[in-house]
Design an enzyme around this catalytic site. Structure first.
Site, PDB file in Angstrom:
ATOM      1  N   LYS A 159      -5.294  28.301  35.821  1.00  0.00           N
ATOM      2  CA  LYS A 159      -4.234  28.007  36.796  1.00  0.00           C
ATOM      3  C   LYS A 159      -4.069  29.220  37.704  1.00  0.00           C
ATOM      4  O   LYS A 159      -4.193  30.328  37.179  1.00  0.00           O
ATOM      5  CB  LYS A 159      -2.908  27.698  36.068  1.00  0.00           C
ATOM      6  CG  LYS A 159      -2.970  26.524  35.097  1.00  0.00           C
ATOM      7  CD  LYS A 159      -2.888  25.181  35.792  1.00  0.00           C
ATOM      8  CE  LYS A 159      -2.983  24.038  34.768  1.00  0.00           C
ATOM      9  NZ  LYS A 159      -2.878  22.704  35.394  1.00  0.00           N
ATOM     10  N   LYS A 185     -11.385  24.285  30.420  1.00  0.00           N
ATOM     11  CA  LYS A 185     -11.341  22.939  30.991  1.00  0.00           C
ATOM     12  C   LYS A 185     -11.056  23.027  32.488  1.00  0.00           C
ATOM     13  O   LYS A 185     -10.161  23.766  32.896  1.00  0.00           O
ATOM     14  CB  LYS A 185     -10.232  22.109  30.304  1.00  0.00           C
ATOM     15  CG  LYS A 185     -10.007  20.734  30.893  1.00  0.00           C
ATOM     16  CD  LYS A 185      -8.763  20.084  30.308  1.00  0.00           C
ATOM     17  CE  LYS A 185      -8.426  18.818  31.036  1.00  0.00           C
ATOM     18  NZ  LYS A 185      -8.231  19.039  32.500  1.00  0.00           N
ATOM     19  N   ASP A 187      -9.535  21.675  35.999  1.00  0.00           N
ATOM     20  CA  ASP A 187      -8.401  20.832  36.332  1.00  0.00           C
ATOM     21  C   ASP A 187      -8.932  19.551  36.996  1.00  0.00           C
ATOM     22  O   ASP A 187     -10.081  19.511  37.447  1.00  0.00           O
ATOM     23  CB  ASP A 187      -7.416  21.551  37.258  1.00  0.00           C
ATOM     24  CG  ASP A 187      -5.993  21.374  36.743  1.00  0.00           C
ATOM     25  OD1 ASP A 187      -5.223  22.352  36.760  1.00  0.00           O
ATOM     26  OD2 ASP A 187      -5.698  20.268  36.257  1.00  0.00           O
ATOM     27  N   GLU A 188      -8.116  18.529  37.044  1.00  0.00           N
ATOM     28  CA  GLU A 188      -8.590  17.221  37.507  1.00  0.00           C
ATOM     29  C   GLU A 188      -8.997  17.224  38.969  1.00  0.00           C
ATOM     30  O   GLU A 188      -9.845  16.429  39.387  1.00  0.00           O
ATOM     31  CB  GLU A 188      -7.545  16.137  37.249  1.00  0.00           C
ATOM     32  CG  GLU A 188      -6.252  16.262  38.018  1.00  0.00           C
ATOM     33  CD  GLU A 188      -5.256  17.204  37.378  1.00  0.00           C
ATOM     34  OE1 GLU A 188      -4.166  17.401  37.940  1.00  0.00           O
ATOM     35  OE2 GLU A 188      -5.597  17.812  36.334  1.00  0.00           O
ATOM     36  N   HIS A 277      -9.922  12.707  30.966  1.00  0.00           N
ATOM     37  CA  HIS A 277      -8.633  12.989  31.583  1.00  0.00           C
ATOM     38  C   HIS A 277      -8.153  11.665  32.156  1.00  0.00           C
ATOM     39  O   HIS A 277      -8.951  10.739  32.357  1.00  0.00           O
ATOM     40  CB  HIS A 277      -8.808  14.053  32.674  1.00  0.00           C
ATOM     41  CG  HIS A 277      -7.528  14.626  33.189  1.00  0.00           C
ATOM     42  ND1 HIS A 277      -6.847  14.096  34.263  1.00  0.00           N
ATOM     43  CD2 HIS A 277      -6.792  15.690  32.769  1.00  0.00           C
ATOM     44  CE1 HIS A 277      -5.747  14.812  34.476  1.00  0.00           C
ATOM     45  NE2 HIS A 277      -5.684  15.772  33.587  1.00  0.00           N
ATOM     46  N   LYS A 318       5.965  18.490  29.854  1.00  0.00           N
ATOM     47  CA  LYS A 318       6.550  18.313  31.190  1.00  0.00           C
ATOM     48  C   LYS A 318       6.340  16.912  31.750  1.00  0.00           C
ATOM     49  O   LYS A 318       6.957  16.551  32.761  1.00  0.00           O
ATOM     50  CB  LYS A 318       5.900  19.338  32.149  1.00  0.00           C
ATOM     51  CG  LYS A 318       4.430  19.054  32.446  1.00  0.00           C
ATOM     52  CD  LYS A 318       3.796  20.062  33.404  1.00  0.00           C
ATOM     53  CE  LYS A 318       2.385  19.655  33.747  1.00  0.00           C
ATOM     54  NZ  LYS A 318       1.657  20.640  34.554  1.00  0.00           N
TER      55      LYS A 318
HETATM   56  O1  CAP Z   1      -2.541  19.563  35.737  1.00  0.00           O
HETATM   57  C1  CAP Z   1      -1.855  19.517  34.687  1.00  0.00           C
HETATM   58  O2  CAP Z   1      -0.674  19.267  34.706  1.00  0.00           O
HETATM   59  C2  CAP Z   1      -2.596  19.705  33.383  1.00  0.00           C
HETATM   60  O3  CAP Z   1      -3.754  20.441  33.690  1.00  0.00           O
HETATM   61  C3  CAP Z   1      -1.721  20.485  32.391  1.00  0.00           C
HETATM   62  O4  CAP Z   1      -1.388  21.742  32.890  1.00  0.00           O
HETATM   63  P1  CAP Z   1      -0.316  22.653  32.122  1.00  0.00           P
HETATM   64  O5  CAP Z   1      -0.851  22.937  30.760  1.00  0.00           O
HETATM   65  O6  CAP Z   1      -0.213  23.884  32.959  1.00  0.00           O
HETATM   66  O7  CAP Z   1       0.957  21.904  32.061  1.00  0.00           O
HETATM   67  C4  CAP Z   1      -3.065  18.333  32.860  1.00  0.00           C
HETATM   68  O8  CAP Z   1      -3.768  17.760  33.938  1.00  0.00           O
HETATM   69  C5  CAP Z   1      -1.999  17.401  32.377  1.00  0.00           C
HETATM   70  O9  CAP Z   1      -1.614  17.743  31.098  1.00  0.00           O
HETATM   71  C6  CAP Z   1      -2.465  15.957  32.354  1.00  0.00           C
HETATM   72  O10 CAP Z   1      -1.470  15.108  31.862  1.00  0.00           O
HETATM   73  P2  CAP Z   1      -1.669  14.233  30.526  1.00  0.00           P
HETATM   74  O11 CAP Z   1      -2.169  15.196  29.493  1.00  0.00           O
HETATM   75  O12 CAP Z   1      -0.307  13.701  30.210  1.00  0.00           O
HETATM   76  O13 CAP Z   1      -2.631  13.207  30.867  1.00  0.00           O
HETATM   77 MG    MG Z   2      -4.489  19.198  35.182  1.00  0.00          MG
END
Ligand code: CAP
Ligand code: MG
Length: 420
Positions: A159, A185, A187-188, A277, A318
């Site tokens: 991040k 990992k 990020d998306e 994801h 969150k």
């Molecule tokens: O972009 C984000 O928010 C995350 O990388 C978490 O970051 P943090 O660890 O900084 O919160 C993930 O994509 C979410 O957890 C996806 O949601 P879910 O797992 O509910 O599908």
């Molecule tokens: Mg993410």
């Protein structure tokens, strides 16, 4: 003249055949529509019927579904009730998830006969379930890739989500891996942008991975995001295998189940595990009375064959998510011999939340923390050490506070974020 009308699609005395796919829906019948009429329309429009009476006669095989159960025959306007519909096996093309969804989650979600409709759950018959590949590894990834069996595997997303250069990204990986994290990992929304191109990122991150493995003596891996148009995605999968990584990450909702099926086939040939994801899942499952539940999305993901899937944080993080514990249980239950799926808890997690999280999910999971590691006051490496210490404390059966006595990194994290 033989024909079919909506009335032919409801029979409350019908007993589903073992080969039927049975779906549960929550519906709110439209004003002036009674529950039975609404239920018959759901069964009709999701199988072979339509609004007009239809002649059938010679050369017709009836593949009509049957609404066979209604929880509450009378509901007030705006209220909802649950119905169950049985679909004959012959209606479906074995092994094609898009075709199945075109029935059970297709036009019916837009019908005026209901004010809202939600596909809640499916009971998959053996024939249909085993027409899919299922996961190649499932939760065996823990043991097979990391040699771990008594604790969750840990992942981290660098991040800020995007914007890091390839070099910074790989360096963050090194710091997290040497701090005790198992998986880096993407990020998306990080794919193949100019500031951090896919292939460079793959090569440089794996180089840092190798360094971290040498220094820690622990196996490490990388969830690189291959999500793209299907052909391009398959090219990236080939690159991942060629460079010696064990995993690919796919955003299964945004790229679609047909594409996921193509990736699954390729990963079978290459022996790669698939991390799923689920960005955009909330468009389907967030509203309680409409759409497609995360439970059904998770069922689809297991059938098409992902090994790991984000299923939420049991309400601790969150993001809003439903029924993490119930979904995780379904992903572990026997399903005609298909492999299970390793649940991934992610989203707003930090070391202080680990005991409550693992009490809810058990330790046969993957725990991902992005902000919960890189936001640590002393940086990524210390953030990783703090998360690792938290899961080790849980495995050792000791409190975070006791563990913090021997882990300054954990103590700092608890100071910063607390334990709630
Ligand atoms: O972009 C984000 O928010 C995350 O990388 C978490 O970051 P943090 O660890 O900084 O919160 C993930 O994509 C979410 O957890 C996806 O949601 P879910 O797992 O509910 O599908
Ligand atoms: Mg993410």
């Amino acid at each position: 003249m033989a024909g079919i009308t909506y009335e032919d699609f409801i029979d409350l005395s019908y007993e589903p055949a073992d080969s039927d796919l049975v779906c549960a829906f929550r519906i709110a019948p439209a004003e002036g529509m009674d529950v039975a009429d609404a239920a018959s329309r759901v069964a009709s429009e999701s199988s072979n019927g339509t609004w007009a009476a239809l002649p059938t006669g010679e050369g017709f095989t009836d593949m009509g579904a049957t609404a066979f159960a209604i929880d509450d025959g009378e509901v007030a306007a705006g209220e909802t009730t649950e119905i169950r519909v049985a679909y004959p096996a012959g209606l479906f093309e074995p092994g094609s998830m898009p075709q199945i969804l075109s029935c059970i989650a297709g036009n019916i979600l837009g019908m005026k006969a209901v004010d809202s409709i939600r596909l809640l759950d499916c009971e998959w018959p053996e024939g249909l379930a085993t027409s899919f590949m299922g996961p190649q590894f499932g939760s065996d990834v823990r043991e097979e890739i990391f040699g771990v069996s008594d604790r969750p595997i840990l992942a981290t997303v660098p991040k800020p989500k995007v914007g890091l250069s390839t070099e910074r990204h790989a360096q963050v990986g090194y710091e997290a891996w040497t701090g005790g994290v198992d998986l880096l990992k993407d990020d998306e929304n990080l794919t193949d942008q100019d500031f951090n191109p896919f292939h460079d990122r793959l090569v440089e991150s794996l180089a840092q991975r190798d360094r971290a493995e040498d220094e820690t003596g622990e196996p490490k891996s990388y969830l690189i995001n291959v999500t793209a148009g299907t052909n391009e995605m398959l090219e990236r999968v080939d690159q991942v295998a060629a460079e010696g990584c064990e995993y690919v990450m796919v955003d299964v909702i945004t790229c679609g189940w047909a594409a996921v099926q193509a990736v699954r086939e390729r990963c079978e040939e290459l022996g790669l595990a698939i991390h799923a994801h689920r960005a955009m899942h909330a468009a389907f499952d967030r509203l309680p009375h409409h759409g497609v539940s995360m439970r059904v999305l998770a069922q689809i993901a297991r059938l098409v064959g992902v090994d790991q899937l984000h299923t939420g944080t049991a309400g601790l993080g969150k993001l809003a998510n439903e029924d993490t514990v119930g979904i995780n249980a379904w992903l572990r239950d026997d399903l005609y011999g298909l492999s299970d799926v390793l649940p991934v808890a992610s989203g707003g997690l930090h070391p202080g939340l680990v005991p409550d999280l693992l009490d809810a999910t058990g330790t046969n999971v993957c725990v991902q923390a992005g902000g919960g590691i890189h936001g640590h006051p002393d940086g990524t490496h210390e953030g990783a050490k703090a998360l690792r210490a938290a899961v080790e404390a849980y495995a050792e059966g000791i409190s975070l506070e006791s563990k913090a006595d021997e882990s300054p990194a954990l103590a700092t994290a608890i100071d910063k974020w607390g334990t709630e």
